[in-house]
Design an enzyme around this catalytic site. Structure first.
Site, PDB file in Angstrom:
ATOM      1  N   GLU A 217       0.757  -5.197  28.434  1.00 38.50           N
ATOM      2  CA  GLU A 217       1.703  -5.036  29.531  1.00 38.50           C
ATOM      3  C   GLU A 217       1.872  -3.561  29.909  1.00 38.50           C
ATOM      4  O   GLU A 217       1.866  -2.683  29.056  1.00 38.50           O
ATOM      5  CB  GLU A 217       3.062  -5.641  29.152  1.00 38.50           C
ATOM      6  CG  GLU A 217       2.945  -7.147  28.945  1.00 38.50           C
ATOM      7  CD  GLU A 217       4.280  -7.864  28.852  1.00 38.50           C
ATOM      8  OE1 GLU A 217       4.320  -9.041  29.215  1.00 38.50           O
ATOM      9  OE2 GLU A 217       5.284  -7.265  28.415  1.00 38.50           O
TER      10      GLU A 217
ATOM     11  N   CYS B  29      12.864  -1.694  27.574  1.00 38.54           N
ATOM     12  CA  CYS B  29      12.395  -1.138  26.313  1.00 38.54           C
ATOM     13  C   CYS B  29      12.341  -2.226  25.259  1.00 38.54           C
ATOM     14  O   CYS B  29      13.305  -2.956  25.061  1.00 38.54           O
ATOM     15  CB  CYS B  29      13.363  -0.072  25.806  1.00 38.54           C
ATOM     16  SG  CYS B  29      13.446   1.365  26.836  1.00 38.54           S
TER      17      CYS B  29
END
Ligand code: SAH
Ligand code: SF4
Length: 357
Positions: A85, A334
């Site tokens: 990703e 995150c």
């Protein structure tokens, strides 16, 4: 051989070994990074490149946009089918101009096992090659709105632990910074590590010019080890010695990241312990309220407790920033990255995986 794995000097050596001058290597470099045309190369060189090398770039298999339209997450498929990703975030700069930041991965999965991190929860699959790291930036660049400035901020904070894949990551960063290529300024590149001590020392010794962030999350060994298994290998005393060495040798500050988890590492007492640990060091603390992941049931610290934590740090002369939550609705925040195809994905038209011809 993937040509995106080569730094400019290494490409020069490859072509030199084939009997071509630096001029030809320069043309090829421009074809890779500056919209040059491979057809400008001598036909016999082009033929040999076609026979013996690839210019392989990943294919996007999914593209998700956050509801506010400011964050996009791409699932990229590598040549061997592995997926990773990459996140593209749009911010407004201080002067109001739009700025894009790409958050890129250095490994498929991660071996460090931090309990609250989706990448850690999936385990380690493999290191990424330099070209696979660089290609994420090329891909992110290709996704910017027309007429926007090229990407200029890169954070090595996606999947994986960059200092566990040290050599490939450094080659990739050298390529990104190359002034004849993408020319990304070192001050606009931040590498985040969970605290691989020999890697931090090496960054200092090799005078690597980009910014360094160290993920701390706990200011005592017991508390840190409960969240970050790697901390058992390098206790805080060793980690802090490496950080002090880095600051002294590089004459620059370190960013410390602290994922704030309710009831785990967010009490005023813990803020004091952190303040004492970092006092006197050139440091900036990034506070990141926990983002949800499937494998961990902790909760983010509430706003008031975050502010209290921050003001205690300020009492020790420690500046801090609360990291803006980004892309949580598409799991692009995150620690939320994983190569999962289980999430609903909107498939985009696959891009060609090769730019030859
Ligand atoms: N492996 C490196 C870089 C990738 S992680 C490192 O750990 O530093 C990037 C940052 O996201 C790290 O500071 C990490 O601790 C943080 N993070 C991981 N999982 C998170 C979560 N669920 N919520 C908020 N931050 C998280
Ligand atoms: Fe790996 Fe960083 Fe996630 Fe820890 S936080 S598991 S080091 S990616």
């Amino acid at each position: 051989m993937n040509l995106y794995d080569f730094s400019r000097p290494a490409l020069g050596e490859l072509l030199g070994g084939w009997g071509y001058s630096r001029y030809h290597a320069g043309l090829l470099w421009e074809a890779l990074y500056r919209q040059g045309d491979v057809h400008a190369l001598r036909p016999e060189l082009y033929g040999r490149l076609q026979a013996e090398t690839t210019m392989s770039l990943p294919t996007a298999v999914a593209d998700l946009s956050s509801s506010d339209g400011q964050t996009r997450k791409f699932l990229l498929r590598l040549a061997d089918g592995q997926t990773i990703e990459t996140v593209l975030m749009h911010f407004e700069g201080r002067d109001g101009t739009p700025r894009a930041t790409a958050c890129i991965s250095t490994q498929a999965g991660c071996a460090m096992g931090c309990v609250f991190c989706a990448t850690g929860q999936m385990g380690f699959t493999r290191h990424l090659a330099p070209g696979e790291i660089v290609a994420q930036v090329l891909f992110a660049n290709s996704q910017l709105p027309p007429n926007s400035e090229p990407l200029r901020n890169i954070v090595l904070m996606g999947m994986g632990e960059p200092l566990h894949n040290y050599d490939h990551t450094m080659t990739a960063v050298d390529i990104l910074m190359d002034h004849k290529g993408l020319a990304i300024a070192p001050k606009h590149i931040t590498l985040s590590t969970v605290g691989v001590v020999p890697g931090i020392v090496r960054l200092a010794d090799e005078a690597r010019p980009f910014r360094l962030a160290v993920s701390l999350h706990g200011a005592t060994d017991a508390e840190r080890q409960a969240l970050v298994p790697l901390a058992r290998r390098w206790p805080l005393a060793e980690l802090m010695a490496a950080c002090r060495y880095y600051v002294q040798k590089r004459q620059r500050r370190i960013f410390f990241e602290w994922t704030l988890i309710e009831g785990k590492n967010d009490t005023p007492e813990q803020a004091h312990t952190l303040g004492q640990l970092l006092a006197g060091l050139e440091a900036h603390v990034n506070l990141i309220p926990l983002n949800p992941t499937v494998g961990y049931d902790g909760r983010p610290t509430g706003e008031t407790a975050v502010k209290t934590f921050q003001s205690i740090l300020a009492g020790y002369g420690l500046p801090s920033t609360i990291r803006q939550r980004r892309g949580i609705d598409i799991a692009a925040g995150c620690g939320q990255l994983r190569a999962a195809s289980s999430t609903a994905v909107i498939a985009t038209a696959p891009r060609s995986s090769s730019r030859h011809g």
